[in-house]
Design a protein around this motif. Sequence first.
Motif, mmCIF file in Angstrom:
data_model
loop_
_atom_site.group_PDB
_atom_site.id
_atom_site.type_symbol
_atom_site.label_atom_id
_atom_site.label_comp_id
_atom_site.label_asym_id
_atom_site.label_seq_id
_atom_site.Cartn_x
_atom_site.Cartn_y
_atom_site.Cartn_z
ATOM 1 N N THR A 1 0.814 -1.081 -0.011
ATOM 2 C CA THR A 1 0.115 -0.091 -0.061
ATOM 3 C C THR A 1 0.795 1.194 0.137
ATOM 4 O O THR A 1 0.522 2.145 -0.940
ATOM 5 C CB THR A 1 -0.840 0.116 1.215
ATOM 6 N N VAL A 2 1.907 1.367 0.805
ATOM 7 C CA VAL A 2 2.939 2.380 1.034
ATOM 8 C C VAL A 2 3.463 2.554 -0.574
ATOM 9 O O VAL A 2 3.498 3.824 -1.043
ATOM 10 C CB VAL A 2 3.834 2.372 2.143
ATOM 11 N N VAL A 3 4.118 1.450 -1.027
ATOM 12 C CA VAL A 3 4.770 1.599 -2.325
ATOM 13 C C VAL A 3 3.807 2.191 -3.345
ATOM 14 O O VAL A 3 4.180 2.995 -4.245
ATOM 15 C CB VAL A 3 5.392 0.303 -2.822
ATOM 16 N N LEU A 4 2.320 1.659 -3.203
ATOM 17 C CA LEU A 4 1.527 2.104 -4.439
ATOM 18 C C LEU A 4 1.173 3.544 -3.948
ATOM 19 O O LEU A 4 1.069 4.312 -5.215
ATOM 20 C CB LEU A 4 0.351 1.237 -4.572
ATOM 21 N N SER A 5 1.026 3.990 -3.132
ATOM 22 C CA SER A 5 0.679 5.284 -2.671
ATOM 23 C C SER A 5 1.803 6.277 -3.195
ATOM 24 O O SER A 5 1.609 7.387 -4.010
ATOM 25 C CB SER A 5 0.361 5.550 -1.162
ATOM 26 N N VAL A 6 2.937 5.831 -2.762
ATOM 27 C CA VAL A 6 4.443 6.772 -3.131
ATOM 28 C C VAL A 6 4.382 6.879 -4.805
ATOM 29 O O VAL A 6 4.271 7.807 -5.238
ATOM 30 C CB VAL A 6 5.594 6.259 -2.430
ATOM 31 N N GLY A 7 4.223 5.518 -5.314
ATOM 32 C CA GLY A 7 4.187 5.611 -6.792
ATOM 33 C C GLY A 7 3.202 6.417 -7.288
ATOM 34 O O GLY A 7 3.382 7.100 -8.520
ATOM 35 N N THR A 8 2.029 6.453 -6.875
ATOM 36 C CA THR A 8 1.025 7.083 -7.487
ATOM 37 C C THR A 8 1.240 8.490 -7.419
ATOM 38 O O THR A 8 0.943 9.539 -8.355
ATOM 39 C CB THR A 8 -0.320 6.969 -6.608
ATOM 40 N N VAL A 9 1.516 9.297 -6.131
ATOM 41 C CA VAL A 9 2.025 10.663 -5.980
ATOM 42 C C VAL A 9 3.064 11.034 -6.763
ATOM 43 O O VAL A 9 3.092 12.040 -7.334
ATOM 44 C CB VAL A 9 2.248 10.702 -4.403
ATOM 45 N N ALA A 10 4.294 10.121 -6.885
ATOM 46 C CA ALA A 10 5.171 10.501 -7.942
ATOM 47 C C ALA A 10 4.758 10.427 -9.213
ATOM 48 O O ALA A 10 5.277 11.441 -10.002
ATOM 49 C CB ALA A 10 6.621 9.544 -7.597
ATOM 50 N N GLY A 11 4.127 9.454 -9.695
ATOM 51 C CA GLY A 11 3.583 9.702 -10.998
ATOM 52 C C GLY A 11 2.537 11.016 -11.381
ATOM 53 O O GLY A 11 2.784 11.448 -12.527
ATOM 54 N N HIS B 1 2.942 13.705 -9.823
ATOM 55 C CA HIS B 1 3.691 14.965 -9.875
ATOM 56 C C HIS B 1 4.511 14.933 -11.278
ATOM 57 O O HIS B 1 4.825 15.924 -11.888
ATOM 58 C CB HIS B 1 4.833 15.040 -8.780
ATOM 59 N N ILE B 2 5.003 13.880 -11.749
ATOM 60 C CA ILE B 2 5.702 13.741 -13.239
ATOM 61 C C ILE B 2 4.848 14.246 -14.233
ATOM 62 O O ILE B 2 4.930 14.776 -15.230
ATOM 63 C CB ILE B 2 6.359 12.281 -13.122
ATOM 64 N N GLN B 3 3.556 13.527 -14.193
ATOM 65 C CA GLN B 3 2.488 14.069 -15.153
ATOM 66 C C GLN B 3 2.310 15.508 -15.319
ATOM 67 O O GLN B 3 2.173 15.895 -16.186
ATOM 68 C CB GLN B 3 1.361 13.432 -14.915
ATOM 69 N N GLN B 4 2.242 16.219 -14.108
ATOM 70 C CA GLN B 4 1.971 17.416 -14.027
ATOM 71 C C GLN B 4 2.973 18.424 -14.632
ATOM 72 O O GLN B 4 2.938 19.384 -15.527
ATOM 73 C CB GLN B 4 1.544 17.887 -12.747
ATOM 74 N N SER B 5 4.223 17.756 -14.409
ATOM 75 C CA SER B 5 5.464 18.504 -14.727
ATOM 76 C C SER B 5 5.408 18.495 -16.242
ATOM 77 O O SER B 5 6.017 19.346 -16.963
ATOM 78 C CB SER B 5 6.663 17.883 -14.149
ATOM 79 N N ARG B 6 5.331 17.115 -16.794
ATOM 80 C CA ARG B 6 5.210 17.222 -18.300
ATOM 81 C C ARG B 6 4.085 18.155 -18.973
ATOM 82 O O ARG B 6 4.459 18.824 -20.018
ATOM 83 C CB ARG B 6 5.103 15.691 -18.636
ATOM 84 N N LEU B 7 2.896 18.131 -18.272
ATOM 85 C CA LEU B 7 1.812 18.825 -18.925
ATOM 86 C C LEU B 7 2.048 20.452 -18.808
ATOM 87 O O LEU B 7 2.027 21.291 -19.687
ATOM 88 C CB LEU B 7 0.561 18.703 -18.021
#
Length: 80
Positions: free
Chosen positions: A12-22, A24-30
Amino acid sequence: MSAVSKVVLGVTVVLSVGTVAGVHIQQSRLRERLREGVARDIERQQRKEDNLRLLQEQIALTKQLELERDRMLTAKGPQH
């Protein structure tokens, strides 16, 4: 805490951190794509202005050429 609980918590922690990071990366690209879009729009507007200026210059040159041609034809007079 049992081993299964620890595994579930870890996943759950790994998926949550991965989701948040994803996200942020998507917003930066946008944001970067939006900035590039603005730059392309400015470049497109400059090209349009340049093309209009060139068109006006060509129209003026064409009119000048036609005037000179008409003067030459009237200066020669009718050719029979």
